[in-house]
Design an enzyme around this catalytic site. Structure first.
Site, PDB file in Angstrom:
ATOM      1  N   GLY A   1      -2.300  10.595   0.141  1.00  0.00           N
ATOM      2  CA  GLY A   1      -2.998   9.779  -0.851  1.00  0.00           C
ATOM      3  C   GLY A   1      -2.376   9.916  -2.225  1.00  0.00           C
ATOM      4  O   GLY A   1      -2.945  10.555  -3.122  1.00  0.00           O
ATOM      5  N   TYR A   2      -1.200   9.329  -2.384  1.00  0.00           N
ATOM      6  CA  TYR A   2      -0.533   9.326  -3.688  1.00  0.00           C
ATOM      7  C   TYR A   2      -0.727   7.959  -4.362  1.00  0.00           C
ATOM      8  O   TYR A   2      -1.341   7.843  -5.402  1.00  0.00           O
ATOM      9  CB  TYR A   2       0.966   9.569  -3.525  1.00  0.00           C
TER      10      TYR A   2
ATOM     11  N   GLU B   1       9.672  14.860   1.479  1.00  0.00           N
ATOM     12  CA  GLU B   1       9.447  13.540   2.066  1.00  0.00           C
ATOM     13  C   GLU B   1      10.751  12.737   2.078  1.00  0.00           C
ATOM     14  O   GLU B   1      11.108  12.122   3.081  1.00  0.00           O
ATOM     15  CB  GLU B   1       8.371  12.789   1.267  1.00  0.00           C
TER      16      GLU B   1
HETATM   17  C1  LIG Z   1       5.299   0.798   4.485  1.00  0.00           C
HETATM   18  C2  LIG Z   1       4.878   1.645   3.330  1.00  0.00           C
HETATM   19  C3  LIG Z   1       4.251   2.847   3.552  1.00  0.00           C
HETATM   20  C4  LIG Z   1       3.808   3.624   2.486  1.00  0.00           C
HETATM   21  N1  LIG Z   1       3.112   4.784   2.756  1.00  0.00           N
HETATM   22  C5  LIG Z   1       2.543   5.471   1.722  1.00  0.00           C
HETATM   23  C6  LIG Z   1       1.689   6.576   1.978  1.00  0.00           C
HETATM   24  O1  LIG Z   1       1.447   6.972   3.136  1.00  0.00           O
HETATM   25  N2  LIG Z   1       1.118   7.196   0.928  1.00  0.00           N
HETATM   26  C7  LIG Z   1       1.356   6.812  -0.357  1.00  0.00           C
HETATM   27  O2  LIG Z   1       0.823   7.447  -1.257  1.00  0.00           O
HETATM   28  N3  LIG Z   1       2.158   5.770  -0.639  1.00  0.00           N
HETATM   29  C8  LIG Z   1       2.766   5.079   0.372  1.00  0.00           C
HETATM   30  N4  LIG Z   1       3.570   3.994   0.116  1.00  0.00           N
HETATM   31  C9  LIG Z   1       3.705   3.550  -1.267  1.00  0.00           C
HETATM   32  C10 LIG Z   1       5.098   3.693  -1.849  1.00  0.00           C
HETATM   33  O3  LIG Z   1       5.354   5.018  -2.231  1.00  0.00           O
HETATM   34  C11 LIG Z   1       5.182   2.718  -3.027  1.00  0.00           C
HETATM   35  O4  LIG Z   1       5.146   1.408  -2.488  1.00  0.00           O
HETATM   36  C12 LIG Z   1       6.449   2.871  -3.823  1.00  0.00           C
HETATM   37  O5  LIG Z   1       6.465   4.100  -4.512  1.00  0.00           O
HETATM   38  C13 LIG Z   1       6.650   1.721  -4.833  1.00  0.00           C
HETATM   39  O6  LIG Z   1       5.520   1.522  -5.599  1.00  0.00           O
HETATM   40  P1  LIG Z   1       4.858   0.073  -5.716  1.00  0.00           P
HETATM   41  O7  LIG Z   1       4.680  -0.475  -4.351  1.00  0.00           O
HETATM   42  O8  LIG Z   1       3.651   0.203  -6.568  1.00  0.00           O
HETATM   43  O9  LIG Z   1       5.943  -0.835  -6.444  1.00  0.00           O
HETATM   44  P2  LIG Z   1       6.234  -0.897  -8.004  1.00  0.00           P
HETATM   45  O10 LIG Z   1       6.258   0.494  -8.558  1.00  0.00           O
HETATM   46  O11 LIG Z   1       5.306  -1.863  -8.616  1.00  0.00           O
HETATM   47  O12 LIG Z   1       7.703  -1.459  -8.015  1.00  0.00           O
HETATM   48  C14 LIG Z   1       7.997  -2.859  -7.895  1.00  0.00           C
HETATM   49  C15 LIG Z   1       9.478  -3.047  -8.112  1.00  0.00           C
HETATM   50  O13 LIG Z   1       9.838  -2.638  -9.457  1.00  0.00           O
HETATM   51  C16 LIG Z   1      10.872  -1.659  -9.413  1.00  0.00           C
HETATM   52  N5  LIG Z   1      10.636  -0.642 -10.451  1.00  0.00           N
HETATM   53  C17 LIG Z   1       9.454  -0.065 -10.769  1.00  0.00           C
HETATM   54  N6  LIG Z   1       9.625   0.848 -11.746  1.00  0.00           N
HETATM   55  C18 LIG Z   1      10.946   0.871 -12.033  1.00  0.00           C
HETATM   56  C19 LIG Z   1      11.747   1.613 -12.963  1.00  0.00           C
HETATM   57  N7  LIG Z   1      11.211   2.543 -13.765  1.00  0.00           N
HETATM   58  N8  LIG Z   1      13.081   1.363 -12.990  1.00  0.00           N
HETATM   59  C20 LIG Z   1      13.626   0.427 -12.177  1.00  0.00           C
HETATM   60  N9  LIG Z   1      12.928  -0.305 -11.283  1.00  0.00           N
HETATM   61  C21 LIG Z   1      11.593  -0.093 -11.213  1.00  0.00           C
HETATM   62  C22 LIG Z   1      10.772  -1.020  -8.041  1.00  0.00           C
HETATM   63  O14 LIG Z   1      12.002  -0.465  -7.642  1.00  0.00           O
HETATM   64  C23 LIG Z   1      10.349  -2.214  -7.171  1.00  0.00           C
HETATM   65  O15 LIG Z   1      11.482  -2.955  -6.828  1.00  0.00           O
HETATM   66  C24 LIG Z   1       4.048   3.214   1.159  1.00  0.00           C
HETATM   67  C25 LIG Z   1       4.723   2.004   0.934  1.00  0.00           C
HETATM   68  C26 LIG Z   1       5.125   1.219   1.992  1.00  0.00           C
HETATM   69  C27 LIG Z   1       5.817  -0.087   1.711  1.00  0.00           C
END
Ligand SMILES: Cc1cc2nc3c(=O)[nH]c(=O)nc-3n(C[C@H](O)[C@H](O)[C@H](O)COP(=O)(O)OP(=O)(O)OC[C@H]3O[C@@H](n4cnc5c(N)ncnc54)[C@H](O)[C@@H]3O)c2cc1C
Length: 395
Positions: free
Chosen positions: A127-128, A244
């Site tokens: 739950g991150y 991870e």
């Molecule tokens: C299939 C799947 C399973 C997952 N499982 C888990 C889980 O079990 N538990 C959990 O906690 N999370 C989980 N996640 C979440 C995952 O860690 C996040 O989706 C990921 O960290 C990206 O965050 P976001 O989706 O909010 O995208 P955003 O942070 O909104 O990013 C959108 C876009 O902007 C870009 N971006 C954002 N900030 C920057 C920056 N500072 N510099 C350059 N580019 C940037 C990103 O690279 C991306 O292309 C999962 C995600 C997926 C798709």
């Protein structure tokens, strides 16, 4: 550096091959090789078979019930299990919260939870992420409020992988709303089998629903379920992410998919000949095999370089491993050609009795290809990993 394996390592590899061949249930092997969906019982069965053999925690030290293996043995184990058709080991306990508890958890948390991870008595989830707190994780809003009896937690988590099966969540929550974003976060272990927890599936591109939204509505967490110190959760969260990201490199997955790619290239006919004789395809297969070997070397180098757990180098492993996994899925699609295009989520189920117009191995190709888009997103996106490398490694 001597890259040849000695007699001891070769014997270990053979022992693993024989074990996986004899002990892995056929129905699980068939699902894995056909890229069909596994359910929770498939994973649990395999974990328990390994635990019975004493291999329940291949990446843990002996004092916590692990095998105590070195980097090379762990590598051989992962590759041979995957190549033999075994499911991946569930990462949430063994590869994520387990190592954090070993380093930062109280003795009572260690004794309570670690032994149960070997046989998956508890199913864990992570739950991150929250809506609005993915890459910018430190902006998370889930609140944990102190009361006389413990914390009361409220908020929403999202993308929570396999939470539909989970008994427990390791959860980042804000315990000090007035502190700087990274300073006021704590890592809590939350029992999900209690009132106030709602899990809703998110349907993904491959037709599956293995990620979820999780609502926490005044959920109770006793003080003893705090990992380490209050407001120090960011340090533990980063340590966990290093583990991870190393896991996401997926070296075993890459070896298995390469093996499947070669089989597909041998069985797909192009102009009356197996596709594998096509010179341009041969070159692509060799290229990707070299990429996998380079990833393997990098994994060993990172593992040998530190006994403190993976540092920022994990970001390099994560980028390379996730890209290679996507390249392999793409190449499999390319070899199968139009046979791989039709797609129906039901073909991923093990009881499917119709597999589309192409050969059976083409049925799940599109779903697998779409599903693997996730590897460059989860665990921290490629863009964010590049920033970590630029800052922490390149200065
Ligand atoms: C299939 C799947 C399973 C997952 N499982 C888990 C889980 O079990 N538990 C959990 O906690 N999370 C989980 N996640 C979440 C995952 O860690 C996040 O989706 C990921 O960290 C990206 O965050 P976001 O989706 O909010 O995208 P955003 O942070 O909104 O990013 C959108 C876009 O902007 C870009 N971006 C954002 N900030 C920057 C920056 N500072 N510099 C350059 N580019 C940037 C990103 O690279 C991306 O292309 C999962 C995600 C997926 C798709």
């Amino acid at each position: 550096m001597d890259l040849t394996w000695n007699a001891h390592e070769l014997a270990f590899r053979q022992e693993l091959r024989d074990f996986v061949q004899a002990q892995l249930p056929d129905d699980i092997r068939a699902k894995v090789f056909k890229h069909q969906r596994l359910d929770n019982t498939d994973y649990i069965r395999w974990h328990r078979i390994l635990a019975k053999k004493g291999w329940g925690a291949p990446n843990w030290p002996v004092e916590f019930g692990g095998t105590g293996w070195g980097p090379l043995q762990k590598l051989i184990f992962e590759i041979e299990c995957f190549k033999g058709g075994a499911p991946r080991l569930l990462p949430f306990g063994l590869g994520m919260i387990g190592p954090v508890l070993m380093k930062y958890g109280s003795k009572s948390l260690q004794e309570r939870f670690l032994p149960r991870m070997l046989t998956v008595e508890d199913w864990w989830c992570q739950g991150y992420s929250e809506p609005g707190a993915g890459s910018d994780l430190a902006s998370l809003k889930t609140r944990a409020t102190r009361t006389a009896d413990g914390y009361i937690v409220s908020g929403q988590k999202t993308w929570t992988t396999l939470a539909q099966y989970a008994d427990w969540m390791f959860c980042l929550a804000r315990t000090d709303p007035d502190a700087k974003p990274q300073r006021g976060i704590s890592l809590l272990l939350i029992d999900l089998r209690q009132p106030g927890v709602t899990v809703r599936p998110i349907r993904t591109l491959d037709g599956g629903a293995d990620v979820n939204e999780v609502w926490l509505d005044d959920v109770k967490v006793p003080f003893e379920n705090l990992v380490g110190k209050e407001n120090e959760g960011w340090t533990y969260a980063k340590y966990l992410l290093g583990h991870e990201r190393t896991g996401i490199a997926g070296i075993g997955h890459c070896h298995r998919e390469l093996q499947i790619l070669k089989k597909i290239a041998a069985e797909t006919m192009v102009d009356g000949k197996p596709a594998k004789h096509n010179a341009r395809l041969k070159e692509k297969i060799v290229r990707i095999e070299i990429d996998i070997l380079a990833l393997e070397m990098l994994l060993l180098r990172v593992a040998a370089g530190s006994d403190q757990g993976p540092g920022p180098q994990a970001s390099i492993l994560k980028i390379r491993g996730s890209e290679i996994q996507q390249d392999l899925a793409f190449l499999q699609m390319e070899v199968m050609g139009v046979d791989a295009w039709p797609y129906d989520a039901r073909w991923m189920e093990s009881d499917a009795d119709f597999f589309g117009p192409g050969p059976e191995f083409a049925a799940a190709a599109s779903a697998g290809y779409f599903d693997l888009r996730k590897t460059t997103i989860y665990g921290g996106t490629t863009e964010v990993q590049k920033s970590i490398i630029a800052k922490m490694l390149l200065g």
